[in-house]
Structures are given as structure tokens and as C-alpha cells.
Scaffold this active site. Structure first.
Site, mmCIF file in Angstrom:
data_model
loop_
_atom_site.group_PDB
_atom_site.id
_atom_site.type_symbol
_atom_site.label_atom_id
_atom_site.label_comp_id
_atom_site.label_asym_id
_atom_site.label_seq_id
_atom_site.Cartn_x
_atom_site.Cartn_y
_atom_site.Cartn_z
ATOM 1 N N CYS A 384 -4.854 0.334 5.903
ATOM 2 C CA CYS A 384 -3.888 -0.585 5.275
ATOM 3 C C CYS A 384 -2.929 -1.082 6.899
ATOM 4 C CB CYS A 384 -2.476 -0.628 4.366
ATOM 5 S SG CYS A 384 -1.984 -1.669 3.398
ATOM 6 N N HIS A 510 -7.047 1.157 0.184
ATOM 7 C CA HIS A 510 -6.488 1.982 0.280
ATOM 8 C C HIS A 510 -7.383 3.146 0.010
ATOM 9 C CE1 HIS A 510 -2.514 2.387 1.664
ATOM 10 N NE2 HIS A 510 -2.305 0.710 1.007
ATOM 11 N N GLU A 512 -8.912 6.071 0.294
ATOM 12 C CA GLU A 512 -7.988 7.294 0.167
ATOM 13 C C GLU A 512 -7.878 7.586 -1.235
ATOM 14 O OE1 GLU A 512 -6.381 4.973 1.806
ATOM 15 O OE2 GLU A 512 -4.377 5.583 1.760
HETATM 16 N N1 GLN Z 1 3.658 -3.306 5.275
HETATM 17 C C1 GLN Z 1 2.222 -3.398 5.441
HETATM 18 C C2 GLN Z 1 2.218 -4.409 4.212
HETATM 19 O O1 GLN Z 1 2.775 -4.798 3.565
HETATM 20 C C3 GLN Z 1 1.237 -2.174 5.070
HETATM 21 C C4 GLN Z 1 1.740 -2.111 3.269
HETATM 22 C C5 GLN Z 1 0.954 -0.525 4.068
HETATM 23 O O2 GLN Z 1 0.353 0.048 4.750
HETATM 24 N N2 GLN Z 1 0.134 0.600 2.412
HETATM 25 O O3 GLN Z 1 0.866 -4.845 4.339
#
Ligand code: GLN
Length: 545
Positions: A384, A510, A512
């Protein structure tokens, strides 16, 4: 119609006794006897969901396929039972009140005074049962967050009391998790805190059926008898829960204590088969007897609290087992990383994962770490925000766009290589408004991502507002950073990878969150494999020097 049996798990004496793990372990045992089981967590705080909570407050926010932002215990349920949970598996006081107050505004209770009893308690009871609307479960385990005695737990306990009263006698069960501390000075285990906490539960009208006693020392027969006598339960309903080396030991420890047998007997359900735990035991065998060891670094800004990255930590355990390798994780604070100290900050690591996150703080440290691993051919995995930082780093240092950044960091940047998604621009509310939950991603053949997944269509969970800015895609592709996974509906870049690097992968989703003990996530498995290969090469090099 639901014919499910309901198990409630409450906690007393102190928090952090591991209700989530006990619930997941019991669920695992019942499931492996052939029962269809799900687990639900009720949280007594007023936030509608934990999505708006800082990770320091509440640990990781676990996202489900249906896009619910939930408590991290749901991660344990999914990892232990290999089930898929949903919004219905996590309910907070905030959500309960929100529903009741919305109904009140709609006029659902016209003419009546709306009260905690019966309106809030009725709504809680409705939520106990919502999961089984289609009657697919034999057993539903409901974990009540917080401790008996907390003011905010009271409506939940009252709902449990009423629900037990309303249901046939053998259809509900209460397991109370408590602490039996060892007093060094007295050289003894002490039962009084347990007695008090059961007394407090009884004051709420609930007599527990089974006590799970968390302890650092084995419970002697005398202690078991004493707890049973003073807490009004059978001696064989006093279950010892001794500190374990690994959370994955707990199902077997609970089996040894016959927790599942006691539960089934009390619910008047047939014992069926002995739990089939063969693959779980193989998993544990490998976990405890690794053939090698590597160290990976996780660069993040919430590293003081490992619970903030719970699913990442567990995904490494699963992937390590698959590779028969112990994966040691070194948690590295991104704010402490600078151009000057980067070599020593990442020294000795066999791979680096750059973690998800929000906001400006610590971003530059992440970018510096990525530059180092890219240039030194160290396996890299970005999740992310970690992926977004890899895109920024490549833009700045390879494409020469010196001011490349994310509009999350600088909203007026002339070069937002990571930009806010179109669909997010009109969003004003914070809670539950990100791009959340499962989306499909199409993987291009001939890429590393394709080799890892072995298929072209995948589904992964998301939680973000920003994305790769497609205006720059051509430039990136021409210089060797390719978009190997794309969301077909929005044309969003979901996976990036470098052609000329042993392992350099960033994902907007994600992974994970979908790693299970017995079904490790392929990206983690292959990242660990690449890190093992890197470690072997590094050692060979040392030997020839
Ligand atoms: N802050 C970033 C976004 O909103 C990444 C979010 C995250 O790592 N879950 O796109």
C-alpha cells in the site's frame, strides 16, 4: 431459520488475556470436529468502527472482503479457521447506537421513550443472530470485548443475560476468561481475582459455564477445585490456559484441557469425530523446527506497537513455515532512517518490507530505504503506502522527476506520481469512505506477479485513497518499472514490479489480510524465498572473500 448454538466469551481481571486467541482456538477445535463455526467480536467503544482509530490506540485495522474496517481479532479468526468474515462479525457500541438512533429518527419507535433497555439490548441481541440469517452455522462464538466491570460492557452483558433467558437451556454457553496470577512472595497461584471477576459477572446475572484460567504456571488439582467451588462451576469446567510459545499452540493446549469436549457436552451436541488437527500439527512441527533463519526488516512508523502490523507479522510466520525457515522480523522506525545511516539501519537484513500507513510522517525514511534496497538488489516488498513510496522513489531517482511525490504529502505538487483517486475527491466524511475491501486484479502473463500467483485473475483487499497516477505510466514502463497487475474496472495499477531486480514488488492492496496459517499468501511465501536466496548468496560471498 437459525438453529445455531451460541457461545459467549467474556473476560475479567485484566484486558489482554487473549480472548481472541481462545475464541479462535475453540472455533478451530469445533470446526475440526466437523461443525460449521463462525466467530463474532462485539466491541464496547463508541466509534462506529476502528477505521478512524490511530493504530497506537487499537492496533491494526483489519479489513474484510466486504470492505468493513474491523478489530484485529477478526484476523485471528480468519487465520485460525480459514473462514471469511464480514461486517457482521464485528459490531461496536457505536454501530448499535447508530442503528437505534437512525431508527428513532425514522419514527420506528413513535410514541415510545428509547432506552438502553430494551432498545439497545434488543439491537445487540439482533446482532448476535444476524450472522446466521441463512441458518448455515452450527455454532456462533461471540467474543465480548473489554472486561467485566467496565461501565461500557454493561449493555452487552445484559443482552447476553436476556438472550440466555430467552433461548432453550442448552443452546447458549458462557465461557469466562480470567487470570490466575502467581505471587512470587507467597510462592502461590492466587484465585481471588478470578473469584471476584466471576462474582461481578454473576451480579450482571450471568453464571459462567466454563472458566478459562490464564496462568503462567500449571493449575494444581487443588487450585482447580478451589476455583470450581468458589465460582460455582464443575471442576472439569476449569480450564488451564498456560502461556504458550506461539499462539498457534493454543488449539492443541485447549484440546489437551478438553475445552471442546466440555463445550459440546454442555451444548448437548454430539462429540462427532476427534478433531482432525493433522495439518495443524504439521504446521506446528515446521514452525518449531526450521531448517534455516533469515531476518527481514519491516519499515514503518507504528513499530513501537507490533499489533499495528499484526497481519504482516503473522503472514511472515505462515510464509516462514512454508519455506521451513524462521523469519525474524526487525521493526525499523521510518522516521529514524536518513541518507547517512541507511547502510547501518538496514545492515544484515535479507529482505525489506515497507509497510502501509497514512500521512506525511516517516515517508522520506521509507523512500530512502527503498532506494537502498533497489540499488543493492535486496529483496523488496511494498504494501500500500510501501508501494506508493516505491513509485515515488523510482520517479525521483530513476526517471529524474526530482519533485515526484504523492498528493497525500503535497496536494499542490506539480508531479503527483501518486494521486488521489477520482472517486475520493468528493469524499468529505472520514469513516468507512476509503476504497475498501475486495477488488479484482488482472495479472499480466510473463511477469513476476504471474509466476507468484500462477493465475491471471486475483482478488485482494484494499484500504486507501491514493493510487498510481496513470499519466506517468508510460515513462515508468519504458524505464523498467512495470504495472503487472491492474484493476480492470477502474484501470488502477494494483501491482508494480521491477524487471531488473531479484525481487522488487509493490502492491496497492493488503495481501497480509488473506494469509492463513494453513494457506500462506503466495506473495509472502515468495518474498521469504527470495530473502532466503539473498541470504545464501550473501553468505557464499562472505566465504569467498
Ligand atoms: N495513505 C495511503 C492511501 O491512502 C496508503 C494507505 C495504506 O497504506 N493503507 O492511499
Amino acid at each position: 431459520m437459525s438453529s445455531a448454538k451460541y457461545i459467549f466469551v467474556t473476560g475479567g481481571v485484566t484486558s489482554s488475556l487473549g480472548k481472541g486467541i481462545i475464541s479462535a482456538s475453540l472455533g478451530k477445535l469445533l470446526q475440526s470436529r466437523g461443525y460449521s463455526v463462525t466467530i463474532q467480536k462485539l466491541d464496547p467503544y463508541l466509534n462506529i468502527d476502528p477505521g478512524t482509530l490511530n493504530p497506537y490506540e487499537h492496533g491494526e485495522c483489519y479489513v474484510t472482503d466486504d470492505g468493513a474496517e474491523t478489530d484485529l481479532d477478526l484476523g485471528h479468526y480468519e487465520r485460525f479457521l480459514d473462514i471469511t468474515t464480514s461486517q457482521l462479525n464485528n459490531v461496536t457500541t457505536g454501530r448499535i447506537y447508530h442503528t437505534v438512533i437512525t431508527k428513532e429518527r425514522e419514527g420506528a419507535f413513535l410514541g415510545k421513550t428509547v432506552q438502553v433497555v430494551p432498545h439497545i439490548t434488543d439491537e445487540i441481541k439482533r446482532n448476535f443472530q444476524l450472522l446466521d440469517e441463512n441458518g448455515q452455522y452450527d455454532i456462533i462464538i461471540t467474543e465480548i470485548g473489554g472486561c467485566v466491570g467496565d461501565i461500557e460492557s454493561l449493555p452487552f452483558l445484559e443482552a447476553v443475560r436476556q438472550f440466555r433467558w430467552e433461548m432453550p437451556p442448552n443452546d447458549t454457553l458462557v465461557i469466562h476468561l480470567t487470570l490466575v496470577p502467581f505471587l512470587k512472595a507467597a510462592g502461590e497461584l492466587k484465585t481471588k481475582p478470578t473469584q471476584h471477576s466471576v462474582k461481578m459477572l454473576s451480579e450482571a446475572g450471568i453464571q459462567p459455564d466454563i472458566l478459562v484460567c490464564r496462568s503462567e504456571h500449571p493449575l494444581t488439582p487443588d487450585i482447580r477445585k478451589k476455583v470450581a467451588l468458589f465460582c460455582n462451576v464443575n471442576v472439569n469446567s476449569v480450564i488451564e490456559s498456560i502461556d504458550a510459545d506461539s499462539i498457534y499452540d493454543v488449539p492443541l493446549l485447549m484440546k489437551k484441557e478438553k475445552l471442546d469436549e466440555r463445550v459440546l457436552a454442555k451444548l448437548k451436541l454430539p462429540q462427532k469425530n476427534e478433531p482432525d488437527l493433522e495439518s495443524w500439527k504439521i504446521f506446528l512441527g515446521k514452525l518449531k523446527n526450521p531448517t534455516r533463519e533469515i531476518t527481514v526488516g519491516v519499515v514503518g512508523k507504528y513499530v513501537e506497537l507490533p499489533d499495528a502490523y499484526k497481519s504482516i507479522a503473522e503472514a511472515f510466520v505462515h510464509a516462514g513455515v512454508e519455506n521451513e525457515c524462521k523469519v525474524k522480523v526487525k521493526w525499523i522506525h521510518s522516521e529514524h532512517i536518513t541518507e547517512e545511516n541507511i547502510g547501518s539501519a538496514l545492515a544484515g537484513l535479507d529482505g525489506v518490507l515497507v509497510a502501509p500507513g497514512f500521512g506525511k510522517r516517516g515517508i522520506e525514511g521509507k523512500i530512502t530505504a527503498i532506494k537502498y534496497v533497489r540499488e543493492n538488489n535486496i529483496p523488496f516488498f511494498g504494501i500500500c503506502l510501501g508501494m506508493q513510496c516505491a513509485v515515488i522513489e523510482f520517479g525521483r531517482n530513476v526517471l529524474g522527476i526530482k519533485d515526484a511525490t504523492s498528493s497525500e504529502i503535497d496536494k499542490d505538487s506539480p508531479n503527483p506520481v501518486i494521486d488521489m483517486m477520482e472517486s475520493q475527491k468528493k469524499v468529505t466524511q472520514k469513516g468507512g469512505t476509503m476504497r475498501l475491501g475486495a477488488y479484482t486484479c488482472e495479472i499480466a502473463k510473463g511477469t513476476k506477479a504471474y509466476t507468484i500467483y500462477g493465475k491471471t485473475k486475483i482478488s485482494e483487499r484494499h484500504r486507501h485513497r491514493y493510487e498510481f497516477n496513470n499519466k506517468y505510466l508510460d515513462k515508468y514502463t519504458k524505464s523498467g518499472m512495470i504495472a503487472s497487475g491492474i484493476n480492470p474496472d477502474g484501470n488502477l495499477v494494483e501491482i508494480i514490479e521491477l524487471k531488473d531486480h531479484p525481487f522488487f514488488i509493490g502492491v496497492q492492496f493488503h495481501p497480509e489480510l488473506k494469509s492463513r496459517a494453513l494457506r500462506p499468501h503466495p506473495l509472502f511465501v515468495k518474498f521469504v524465498k527470495a530473502s532466503i536466496e539473498y541470504s545464501i548468496k550473501k553468505n557464499e560471498l562472505k566465504l569467498t572473500q
